[in-house]
Design a protein around this motif. Sequence first.
Motif, PDB file in Angstrom:
ATOM      1  N   HIS A   1      37.866 -69.401 106.386  1.00  0.00           N
ATOM      2  CA  HIS A   1      37.235 -69.135 107.673  1.00  0.00           C
ATOM      3  C   HIS A   1      36.770 -70.472 108.228  1.00  0.00           C
ATOM      4  N   TYR A   2      36.609 -70.528 109.533  1.00  0.00           N
ATOM      5  CA  TYR A   2      36.155 -71.739 110.206  1.00  0.00           C
ATOM      6  C   TYR A   2      34.906 -71.369 110.981  1.00  0.00           C
ATOM      7  N   ARG A   3      33.904 -72.235 110.911  1.00  0.00           N
ATOM      8  CA  ARG A   3      32.607 -71.872 111.459  1.00  0.00           C
ATOM      9  C   ARG A   3      32.021 -73.024 112.262  1.00  0.00           C
ATOM     10  N   ALA A   4      31.446 -72.662 113.401  1.00  0.00           N
ATOM     11  CA  ALA A   4      30.596 -73.564 114.177  1.00  0.00           C
ATOM     12  C   ALA A   4      29.214 -72.924 114.130  1.00  0.00           C
ATOM     13  N   LEU A   5      28.202 -73.681 113.700  1.00  0.00           N
ATOM     14  CA  LEU A   5      26.895 -73.067 113.551  1.00  0.00           C
ATOM     15  C   LEU A   5      25.780 -73.960 114.039  1.00  0.00           C
ATOM     16  N   GLU A   6      24.760 -73.319 114.571  1.00  0.00           N
ATOM     17  CA  GLU A   6      23.577 -74.004 115.055  1.00  0.00           C
ATOM     18  C   GLU A   6      22.609 -74.104 113.888  1.00  0.00           C
ATOM     19  N   VAL A   7      22.177 -75.318 113.578  1.00  0.00           N
ATOM     20  CA  VAL A   7      21.354 -75.530 112.392  1.00  0.00           C
ATOM     21  C   VAL A   7      19.993 -76.148 112.690  1.00  0.00           C
ATOM     22  N   GLY A   8      19.661 -76.366 113.954  1.00  0.00           N
ATOM     23  CA  GLY A   8      18.448 -77.104 114.256  1.00  0.00           C
ATOM     24  C   GLY A   8      17.267 -76.317 114.764  1.00  0.00           C
ATOM     25  N   SER A   9      17.434 -75.077 115.190  1.00  0.00           N
ATOM     26  CA  SER A   9      16.342 -74.368 115.851  1.00  0.00           C
ATOM     27  C   SER A   9      15.382 -73.656 114.904  1.00  0.00           C
ATOM     28  N   TYR A  10      15.867 -73.118 113.795  1.00  0.00           N
ATOM     29  CA  TYR A  10      15.031 -72.360 112.863  1.00  0.00           C
ATOM     30  C   TYR A  10      15.346 -72.792 111.436  1.00  0.00           C
ATOM     31  N   SER A  11      14.327 -72.771 110.596  1.00  0.00           N
ATOM     32  CA  SER A  11      14.557 -73.139 109.195  1.00  0.00           C
ATOM     33  C   SER A  11      15.080 -71.969 108.377  1.00  0.00           C
ATOM     34  N   ASP A  12      14.952 -70.749 108.882  1.00  0.00           N
ATOM     35  CA  ASP A  12      15.368 -69.573 108.121  1.00  0.00           C
ATOM     36  C   ASP A  12      16.492 -68.787 108.777  1.00  0.00           C
ATOM     37  N   SER A  13      17.066 -69.323 109.866  1.00  0.00           N
ATOM     38  CA  SER A  13      18.084 -68.578 110.602  1.00  0.00           C
ATOM     39  C   SER A  13      19.201 -69.488 111.075  1.00  0.00           C
ATOM     40  N   LEU A  14      20.421 -68.975 111.017  1.00  0.00           N
ATOM     41  CA  LEU A  14      21.596 -69.707 111.485  1.00  0.00           C
ATOM     42  C   LEU A  14      22.396 -68.808 112.417  1.00  0.00           C
ATOM     43  N   PHE A  15      22.746 -69.319 113.587  1.00  0.00           N
ATOM     44  CA  PHE A  15      23.614 -68.615 114.512  1.00  0.00           C
ATOM     45  C   PHE A  15      24.983 -69.256 114.418  1.00  0.00           C
TER      46      PHE A  15
END
Length: 182
Positions: free
Chosen positions: A50-64
């Motif tokens: 699978h290929y993923r683009a993810l946001e990693v900067g807004s929350y320490s416990d959540s990934l979009f």
Amino acid sequence: MPKLPLLAPPTLLVTGLMAQGAAAAIYNTADAEAHRHWQSLILTLGEERHYRALEVGSYSDSLFSVNLTPGACDRPWLELRVDLGERQPESRVVNRVPADLRVDHETIHGGEAEFITERGDSGFYVQFLLEEQPLLLEEMRRGETLRLRLMRAEDDPWFMVFSLEGAAEAMARAERLCRVDD
């Protein structure tokens, strides 16, 4: 819905967890590349990729994340993972609720969000079912901020805000990698 604890900065990326099987599967991550607040990477488990683009900067416990699979690169799926801090005892759909996603002051994309737990996983997943997802993805490529509203109950909204700095680059790279493997 349980109160969500805060964890250390997003080391969740390393675990590469995905809600796709009957039990929580730990995917190997490879070829991660930073794009400001976003990252792009490859997830593998045996022959599965699978290929993923993810946001990693807004929350320490959540990934979009925006996720792509070879053979279906033109049909990405959106997913939110929230860490609960304790392993879940079973795999199940916990709830299906109304959801709205909006980039900046663009279109409000209404749909449903399915809350899913995976046995042995310390979090839960939210998978989005939206009619206008291609338009949302295009708006994400141009926008600055993604806002989510999940209606946990009639008078109980849950709001989250994610930065889109680097989203266009991360999504383009994940798409490019998926198409090469297609």
